[in-house]
Design a protein around this motif. Structure first.
Motif, PDB file in Angstrom:
ATOM      1  N   GLY A   1      44.591  92.538  28.218  1.00 42.03           N
ATOM      2  CA  GLY A   1      43.631  92.535  29.197  1.00 42.03           C
ATOM      3  C   GLY A   1      43.756  93.251  30.733  1.00 42.03           C
ATOM      4  O   GLY A   1      42.892  93.903  31.451  1.00 42.03           O
ATOM      5  N   MET A   2      44.960  94.882  30.280  1.00 38.51           N
ATOM      6  CA  MET A   2      45.175  95.182  31.509  1.00 38.51           C
ATOM      7  C   MET A   2      44.563  96.556  30.634  1.00 38.51           C
ATOM      8  O   MET A   2      44.100  97.317  29.621  1.00 38.51           O
ATOM      9  CB  MET A   2      46.884  96.201  31.260  1.00 38.51           C
ATOM     10  CG  MET A   2      47.087  96.787  32.665  1.00 38.51           C
ATOM     11  SD  MET A   2      46.665  96.474  33.953  1.00 38.51           S
ATOM     12  CE  MET A   2      48.455  95.786  34.585  1.00 38.51           C
ATOM     13  N   ARG A   3      43.215  96.966  32.360  1.00 38.38           N
ATOM     14  CA  ARG A   3      42.613  98.128  31.878  1.00 38.38           C
ATOM     15  C   ARG A   3      43.193  99.636  32.624  1.00 38.38           C
ATOM     16  O   ARG A   3      43.767  99.390  33.009  1.00 38.38           O
ATOM     17  CB  ARG A   3      41.049  98.077  32.834  1.00 38.38           C
ATOM     18  CG  ARG A   3      40.519  96.666  31.900  1.00 38.38           C
ATOM     19  CD  ARG A   3      39.453  96.394  32.518  1.00 38.38           C
ATOM     20  NE  ARG A   3      38.506  94.921  31.503  1.00 38.38           N
ATOM     21  CZ  ARG A   3      38.292  94.469  31.106  1.00 38.38           C
ATOM     22  NH1 ARG A   3      37.111  95.841  30.377  1.00 38.38           N
ATOM     23  NH2 ARG A   3      37.130  93.280  30.744  1.00 38.38           N
ATOM     24  N   ASN A   4      42.660 100.408  31.990  1.00 33.69           N
ATOM     25  CA  ASN A   4      42.696 101.310  32.475  1.00 33.69           C
ATOM     26  C   ASN A   4      41.945 101.861  33.610  1.00 33.69           C
ATOM     27  O   ASN A   4      42.552 102.477  34.481  1.00 33.69           O
ATOM     28  CB  ASN A   4      42.275 102.678  31.063  1.00 33.69           C
ATOM     29  CG  ASN A   4      43.268 102.860  30.333  1.00 33.69           C
ATOM     30  OD1 ASN A   4      44.362 103.092  30.456  1.00 33.69           O
ATOM     31  ND2 ASN A   4      42.405 102.987  29.096  1.00 33.69           N
ATOM     32  N   THR A   5      40.734 101.827  33.466  1.00 35.71           N
ATOM     33  CA  THR A   5      39.828 101.584  34.876  1.00 35.71           C
ATOM     34  C   THR A   5      39.137 101.227  35.009  1.00 35.71           C
ATOM     35  O   THR A   5      38.253 100.614  33.907  1.00 35.71           O
ATOM     36  CB  THR A   5      39.736 103.460  35.171  1.00 35.71           C
ATOM     37  OG1 THR A   5      39.576 103.686  36.090  1.00 35.71           O
ATOM     38  CG2 THR A   5      38.605 103.825  34.036  1.00 35.71           C
TER      39      THR A   5
ATOM     40  N   PRO B   1      36.241 102.536  29.868  1.00 36.32           N
ATOM     41  CA  PRO B   1      35.993 101.986  31.685  1.00 36.32           C
ATOM     42  C   PRO B   1      35.406 100.826  31.592  1.00 36.32           C
ATOM     43  O   PRO B   1      34.018 100.164  30.950  1.00 36.32           O
ATOM     44  CB  PRO B   1      35.306 102.964  32.260  1.00 36.32           C
ATOM     45  CG  PRO B   1      34.767 103.553  30.851  1.00 36.32           C
ATOM     46  CD  PRO B   1      35.719 103.266  29.938  1.00 36.32           C
ATOM     47  N   LEU B   2      35.637  99.905  32.766  1.00 37.41           N
ATOM     48  CA  LEU B   2      34.950  99.088  33.408  1.00 37.41           C
ATOM     49  C   LEU B   2      34.014  98.864  34.427  1.00 37.41           C
ATOM     50  O   LEU B   2      34.508  99.162  34.708  1.00 37.41           O
ATOM     51  CB  LEU B   2      35.486  97.650  33.548  1.00 37.41           C
ATOM     52  CG  LEU B   2      34.501  96.594  33.590  1.00 37.41           C
ATOM     53  CD1 LEU B   2      33.567  96.262  33.095  1.00 37.41           C
ATOM     54  CD2 LEU B   2      35.842  95.237  34.032  1.00 37.41           C
TER      55      LEU B   2
ATOM     56  N   VAL C   1      44.232  94.308  40.919  1.00 42.31           N
ATOM     57  CA  VAL C   1      43.679  93.402  40.145  1.00 42.31           C
ATOM     58  C   VAL C   1      42.218  92.942  40.764  1.00 42.31           C
ATOM     59  O   VAL C   1      41.725  93.751  42.509  1.00 42.31           O
ATOM     60  CB  VAL C   1      44.002  91.833  40.493  1.00 42.31           C
ATOM     61  CG1 VAL C   1      43.177  91.327  40.475  1.00 42.31           C
ATOM     62  CG2 VAL C   1      45.515  92.279  39.792  1.00 42.31           C
ATOM     63  N   VAL C   2      41.348  92.834  40.465  1.00 43.44           N
ATOM     64  CA  VAL C   2      39.649  93.721  40.955  1.00 43.44           C
ATOM     65  C   VAL C   2      39.317  91.913  40.591  1.00 43.44           C
ATOM     66  O   VAL C   2      39.210  91.873  39.067  1.00 43.44           O
ATOM     67  CB  VAL C   2      39.068  94.286  40.515  1.00 43.44           C
ATOM     68  CG1 VAL C   2      37.504  94.803  40.259  1.00 43.44           C
ATOM     69  CG2 VAL C   2      38.996  95.950  40.179  1.00 43.44           C
ATOM     70  N   THR C   3      39.131  91.879  41.469  1.00 38.71           N
ATOM     71  CA  THR C   3      38.337  90.071  41.286  1.00 38.71           C
ATOM     72  C   THR C   3      36.434  90.257  41.327  1.00 38.71           C
ATOM     73  O   THR C   3      35.824  91.236  42.580  1.00 38.71           O
ATOM     74  CB  THR C   3      38.360  89.446  42.044  1.00 38.71           C
ATOM     75  OG1 THR C   3      40.023  89.347  42.890  1.00 38.71           O
ATOM     76  CG2 THR C   3      38.206  87.740  42.148  1.00 38.71           C
ATOM     77  N   SER C   4      35.800  89.604  40.134  1.00 38.58           N
ATOM     78  CA  SER C   4      34.351  89.024  40.130  1.00 38.58           C
ATOM     79  C   SER C   4      33.806  88.161  40.093  1.00 38.58           C
ATOM     80  O   SER C   4      34.831  87.370  39.119  1.00 38.58           O
ATOM     81  CB  SER C   4      33.405  90.850  39.714  1.00 38.58           C
ATOM     82  OG  SER C   4      32.472  89.980  39.869  1.00 38.58           O
TER      83      SER C   4
END
Lengths: 314, 105
Positions: free
Chosen positions: A5-9, A32-33, A97-100
Motif C-alpha cells: 500500500g506504499m503510494r508514490n505520492t 496519486p491520492l 506516513v500521512v494520517t487521516s
C-alpha cells in the motif's frame, strides 16, 4: 521490505495547485491520492467571476473552474478522499506516513497544497455567531441580507470587491478599516466611494459582536484606533476580508516555514527543506497568490516528484 | 437518491417523517455547496432505507430557510420527529455527517 500500500505520492489540498499536481502526477502513472481538506476546491469556491485565468475569454465562475479541475483529475485516475489530514510523519527510511481519520497511508512523497484561508477577526463572539450573521463567504451568504445592514472589515481589494458585491442585497454596507487609508487599488477604491450604499468608518476596529443572547447578530462594539473612543453600532451581518494565512499548521514541525507560516521552498522549485516533501500554491507563495501561479506551481511539484522518484530508483 | 424538498413539501416529507432526515440548505451560486453536493449524494445512497437525505434550494424556498434562521450556506440540519437534532454550518467531512445521522436511526 516495501510496505504494502506504499503510494508514490499523496497530495494534500484541492485548490488549483492540488488538482494540477494531481493531473500531472496521474498522467505520469503515479496514481496519486488526494485529500480534499476542509475547504474542498479551495479559495476559488467562494469567489464569483474569474476574469484572468487563461483559456476563458469570457471569464469563468470560480466554483465552475474548480468542478472542472476536479473532473480533469478524476479522468486520469486520481483517488480523491473528502477528508482532512491530521498528521504527516517522516519514517527512518525517508518515506512518509500521512494520517487521516486514524488511518495511516504510507507514501514515498508528499505534495503539500493546503493553500491559505481567510483570516478571521479572532473574537470569541465571532465564533459563537458564525453562521448566525457572521459569515466567511460573502458570495455564499450575501443573499441572506436582503434589505439589511452589514459590515465588512478590511481595506484591500477583496474588501472593496465584497463590499460592492454585498450592495446587491444589503441596504447599506459599512466598511470598517483600522487605518485612515485603504491599500486597495485606486480603481477599486473609486468604485466603492462612488457607491451610494457604501459607508466607511476609518480608524476603527470591532472589539465584540453582539447578539449571542438572541442567537443572531444584532450589532457590534467598535473602538477607535487613534483616540480613546468606544461605541456600538446596530448591524445584521459581519463579513471580514482582512487577508489570508497559510494553512501550514500540520507541517510546521516538519518542514521549514518563514515567520508568517509560509512553507519555504528552494526558489524555482517546489522542494521543501525535507527531501521527498514538495510544496505548491498559496501555502508557499506570499507574493503572487493567483489561481494561475498556484496551478503552475502544482505542475512543478508533480514534475519534481516524478524526477525525485526516478532519481531514487523507487 | 437524494430528495428535493420545497416549502410546500417540507411538512410532509421532513417534519412528519419518522426516520432521521438530513436537509442540505444550498443554492446554485454557492461554491462550497456545489463542492459538497457529491458527498450528499453518496450519503443518500449509503444510508438508503435508514435515513432520508435531501436538499432544499434556499433561493426558491426562502420561507423554510428563514424559518430555521439559516444565514449561511451550506447549512446541514438533521431532523428527527419534526425537530432539529443536529446542525452543521459550512463544509464538513462525510463521516462526521454520516455518524451524526446514524446516532438518530
Amino acid at each position: 521490505m516495501l510496505n504494502i500500500g506504499m503510494r508514490n505520492t499523496i497530495i494534500i489540498g484541492s485548490g488549483p495547485a492540488g488538482y494540477t499536481a494531481a493531473i500531472y502526477a496521474a498522467r505520469a502513472d503515479l496514481s496519486p491520492l488526494l485529500f480534499e481538506g476542509m475547504e474542498p476546491g479551495g479559495q476559488l469556491t467562494t469567489t464569483t467571476e474569474v476574469e484572468n485565468y487563461p483559456g476563458f475569454p469570457e471569464g469563468v465562475m470560480g466554483p465552475d473552474l474548480m468542478v472542472t479541475l476536479k473532473k480533469q483529475a478524476l479522468r486520469f485516475q486520481t483517488e480523491i478522499k473528502s477528508e482532512i489530514v491530521s498528521a504527516i510523519r517522516r519514517e527512518a527510511d525517508g518515506t512518509f506516513v500521512v494520517t487521516s481519520k486514524n488511518v495511516e497511508y504510507p507514501t514515498k512523497t508528499v505534495i503539500l497544497a493546503m493553500g491559505a484561508s481567510a483570516r478571521r477577526l479572532g473574537l470569541e463572539s465571532e465564533k459563537a455567531l458564525y453562521g448566525k450573521g457572521v459569515s466567511a463567504c460573502a458570495t455564499c451568504d450575501g443573499f441572506f441580507f436582503k434589505g439589511k445592514k452589514v459590515i465588512i472589515v478590511g481595506g484591500g481589494d477583496t474588501a472593496m470587491e465584497e463590499a460592492q458585491f454585498l450592495t446587491r442585497f444589503a441596504e447599506t454596507v459599512t466598511i470598517v478599516h483600522r487605518r485612515d487609508a485603504f491599500r486597495a487599488s485606486k480603481i477599486m477604491q473609486e468604485r466603492v466611494q462612488a457607491n451610494p450604499k457604501i459607508r466607511i468608518v476609518w480608524n476603527a476596529i470591532i472589539t465584540e459582536i453582539l447578539g449571542i443572547d438572541v442567537g443572531h447578530v444584532t450589532g457590534v462594539k467598535l473602538s477607535s484606533t487613534t483616540e480613546e473612543k468606544h461605541w456600538e453600532m446596530p448591524i445584521d451581518g459581519v463579513f471580514a476580508a482582512i487577508g489570508h494565512e497559510p494553512n501550514s499548521s500540520i507541517v510546521k514541525e516538519i518542514v521549514e516555514c518563514d515567520e508568517k507560516g509560509y512553507v519555504k521552498v528552494t526558489p524555482g522549485t517546489s522542494k521543501t527543506s525535507i527531501e521527498g516533501i514538495f510544496a505548491c500554491g498559496d501555502l508557499q507563495d506570499p507574493h503572487y497568490r493567483q489561481a494561475i501561479t498556484a496551478a503552475g506551481s502544482g505542475c512543478m511539484a508533480a514534475i519534481d516528484v516524478e524526477r525525485y522518484l526516478s532519481e531514487k530508483g523507487v | 437518491m437524494e430528495k428535493h424538498f420545497t416549502d410546500a413539501t417540507f411538512d410532509a416529507e421532513v417534519l412528519k417523517e419518522t426516520k432521521p432526515v438530513l436537509v442540505d440548505f444550498w443554492a446554485s451560486w454557492c461554491g462550497p455547496c456545489r463542492m459538497i453536493a457529491p458527498t450528499i449524494e453518496e450519503i443518500a445512497k449509503e444510508l438508503d432505507g435508514k435515513a432520508i437525505v435531501g436538499k432544499l434550494n434556499v433561493d426558491e424556498n426562502m420561507q423554510t430557510a428563514n424559518g430555521y434562521g439559516v444565514q449561511s450556506i451550506p447549512t446541514l440540519l438533521i431532523f428527527k420527529n419534526g425537530k432539529v437534532v443536529e446542525q452543521f454550518i459550512g463544509v464538513k467531512e462525510k463521516d462526521e455527517i454520516k455518524e451524526a445521522i446514524l446516532k438518530h436511526v
